[in-house]
Design a protein around this motif. Structure first.
Motif, PDB file in Angstrom:
ATOM      1  N   SER A 190       0.797  -1.246  -0.052  1.00 32.86           N
ATOM      2  CA  SER A 190       0.064   0.034   0.090  1.00 32.86           C
ATOM      3  C   SER A 190       0.964   1.165   0.078  1.00 32.86           C
ATOM      4  O   SER A 190       1.585   1.396   1.036  1.00 32.86           O
ATOM      5  CB  SER A 190      -1.088   0.022   1.273  1.00 32.86           C
TER       6      SER A 190
ATOM      7  N   ASN B 294      -0.404   4.222   0.105  1.00 35.98           N
ATOM      8  CA  ASN B 294      -0.960   5.038   1.118  1.00 35.98           C
ATOM      9  C   ASN B 294      -0.516   4.645   2.669  1.00 35.98           C
ATOM     10  O   ASN B 294      -0.711   5.655   3.322  1.00 35.98           O
ATOM     11  CB  ASN B 294      -2.639   4.986   1.003  1.00 35.98           C
ATOM     12  N   TYR B 295      -0.217   3.544   2.903  1.00 32.52           N
ATOM     13  CA  TYR B 295       0.395   3.124   4.051  1.00 32.52           C
ATOM     14  C   TYR B 295       1.779   3.628   4.248  1.00 32.52           C
ATOM     15  O   TYR B 295       2.261   4.458   5.184  1.00 32.52           O
ATOM     16  CB  TYR B 295       0.366   1.948   4.244  1.00 32.52           C
TER      17      TYR B 295
ATOM     18  N   ASP C 109      -6.248   1.669   3.647  1.00 33.41           N
ATOM     19  CA  ASP C 109      -6.081   1.744   1.926  1.00 33.41           C
ATOM     20  C   ASP C 109      -7.452   0.858   1.627  1.00 33.41           C
ATOM     21  O   ASP C 109      -7.688  -0.203   2.397  1.00 33.41           O
ATOM     22  CB  ASP C 109      -4.872   0.997   1.675  1.00 33.41           C
ATOM     23  N   SER C 110      -8.325   1.386   1.218  1.00 28.18           N
ATOM     24  CA  SER C 110      -9.682   0.772   0.678  1.00 28.18           C
ATOM     25  C   SER C 110      -9.539  -0.625  -0.043  1.00 28.18           C
ATOM     26  O   SER C 110     -10.154  -1.525  -0.015  1.00 28.18           O
ATOM     27  CB  SER C 110     -10.509   1.443  -0.198  1.00 28.18           C
TER      28      SER C 110
ATOM     29  N   GLU D  55      -7.253  10.975   1.406  1.00 28.96           N
ATOM     30  CA  GLU D  55      -6.653   9.729   1.499  1.00 28.96           C
ATOM     31  C   GLU D  55      -5.704   9.947   2.751  1.00 28.96           C
ATOM     32  O   GLU D  55      -5.139   8.872   3.183  1.00 28.96           O
ATOM     33  CB  GLU D  55      -5.879   9.412   0.385  1.00 28.96           C
ATOM     34  N   SER D  56      -5.568  10.991   3.408  1.00 30.55           N
ATOM     35  CA  SER D  56      -4.607  11.077   4.551  1.00 30.55           C
ATOM     36  C   SER D  56      -5.456  11.191   5.712  1.00 30.55           C
ATOM     37  O   SER D  56      -4.971  11.201   6.714  1.00 30.55           O
ATOM     38  CB  SER D  56      -3.765  12.300   4.415  1.00 30.55           C
ATOM     39  N   ASP D  57      -6.635  11.210   5.683  1.00 32.22           N
ATOM     40  CA  ASP D  57      -7.625  11.114   6.852  1.00 32.22           C
ATOM     41  C   ASP D  57      -7.213  10.341   8.158  1.00 32.22           C
ATOM     42  O   ASP D  57      -7.313  10.731   9.195  1.00 32.22           O
ATOM     43  CB  ASP D  57      -8.892  10.678   6.518  1.00 32.22           C
ATOM     44  N   TRP D  58      -6.962   9.052   7.662  1.00 34.38           N
ATOM     45  CA  TRP D  58      -6.507   7.963   8.432  1.00 34.38           C
ATOM     46  C   TRP D  58      -5.322   8.519   9.332  1.00 34.38           C
ATOM     47  O   TRP D  58      -5.197   7.885  10.511  1.00 34.38           O
ATOM     48  CB  TRP D  58      -6.180   6.629   7.589  1.00 34.38           C
TER      49      TRP D  58
END
Ligand SMILES: [Zn+2]
Ligand SMILES: [Zn+2]
Length: 259
Positions: free
Chosen positions: A112, A114-115, A171-172, A219-222
């Motif tokens: 990921s 995004n991770y 990550d969806s 996408e950075s909400d997490w």
């Protein structure tokens, strides 16, 4: 290409000699550019792991070897987040296995992007100097991560996230429980990307340029539901954490710049 905290000309020289770019393979991953939904099904064997579109990132391809498709048939795509100053030494010298790590010694990567682009792993840089502005035009911030390939037999363990993000979706496409891969370091102090027998190779530089702080991207909400702190040694935000939180609360937006 701007690479961050590189001041010595000597280092720049070394960098140019050691890293070969492969611009024919540069790609922009976004709608209207290179884009797909779900796991890519293009007939190319990328091992036993799905490959999702790294939306929002531009890939600067690195030259690894001739006959790359044959030699790396069956190798999985993954990403490694890094700080700017380390990034260069990683490319020049290879990846240093983590000594103290949550899931054991080895090299940590993720399927990921995004991770790995969380500021704990991947530094955020404010684009400041006139030279940087010339290259990145309307960009205000930049991040980069390494795109790698690993053979499935070198993935020692597939483990859960280690950023305290259990209450949120990172990550969806990829579950939090299988978002870190521990790669066999073959008991080497450094895994050299130029070694044909290396357990992992670096195939590209993934770069994301944004017109505002990337923490404001949806996408950075997490990030805000995981570990995130104001200590530069730990989370490289390049903005005061409280200032970022204020901007987020005021619903400031951020766009990815694709030029
Ligand atoms: Zn700055
Ligand atoms: Zn931190």
């Amino acid at each position: 290409m701007f690479m961050g905290d590189i001041t010595s000309l000597n280092k720049k020289q070394k960098f140019r000699n050691a890293i070969k770019l492969h611009p024919e393979w540069n790609l922009t991953y976004a709608k209207d550019h290179t884009y797909w939904e779900g796991a890519l099904n293009d007939g190319i064997d990328r091992g036993n792991q799905p490959y999702y579109c790294p939306v929002g990132w531009k890939r600067y391809a690195l030259y690894v070897t001739d006959h790359f498709p044959e030699k790396f048939k069956g190798w999985c795509k993954c990403y490694h987040g890094t700080k700017f100053s380390y990034g260069l030494s990683i490319l020049l010298c290879g990846l240093k296995p983590a000594e103290i790590a949550a899931h054991g010694k080895g090299i940590y990567v993720s399927p990921s992007i995004n991770y790995v682009c969380h500021p704990r792993y991947s530094e955020i840089k404010h684009i400041e100097t006139p030279e940087q502005k010339k290259v990145f035009k309307s960009g205000e911030y930049i991040q980069f991560v390494l795109e790698c390939r690993v053979h499935p037999t070198n993935i020692k363990r597939i483990v859960k996230e280690t950023l305290g993000a259990s209450g949120t979706i990172i990550d969806s496409n990829i579950n939090n429980d299988i978002i870190e891969w521990l790669i066999d370091d073959q008991n080497k102090d450094v895994v050299d990307f130029n070694d044909p027998d290396a357990s992992i190779v670096c195939t590209g530089l993934m770069i994301r340029v944004t017109d505002n702080h990337p923490g404001l991207l949806p996408e950075s909400d997490w990030w805000f539901k995981s570990h995130l702190c104001n200590t530069k040694r730990c989370c490289c935000l390049d903005i005061d954490f409280d200032e970022l939180k204020q901007q987020k609360n005021k619903a400031h937006t951020c766009n990815i710049v694709y030029e």
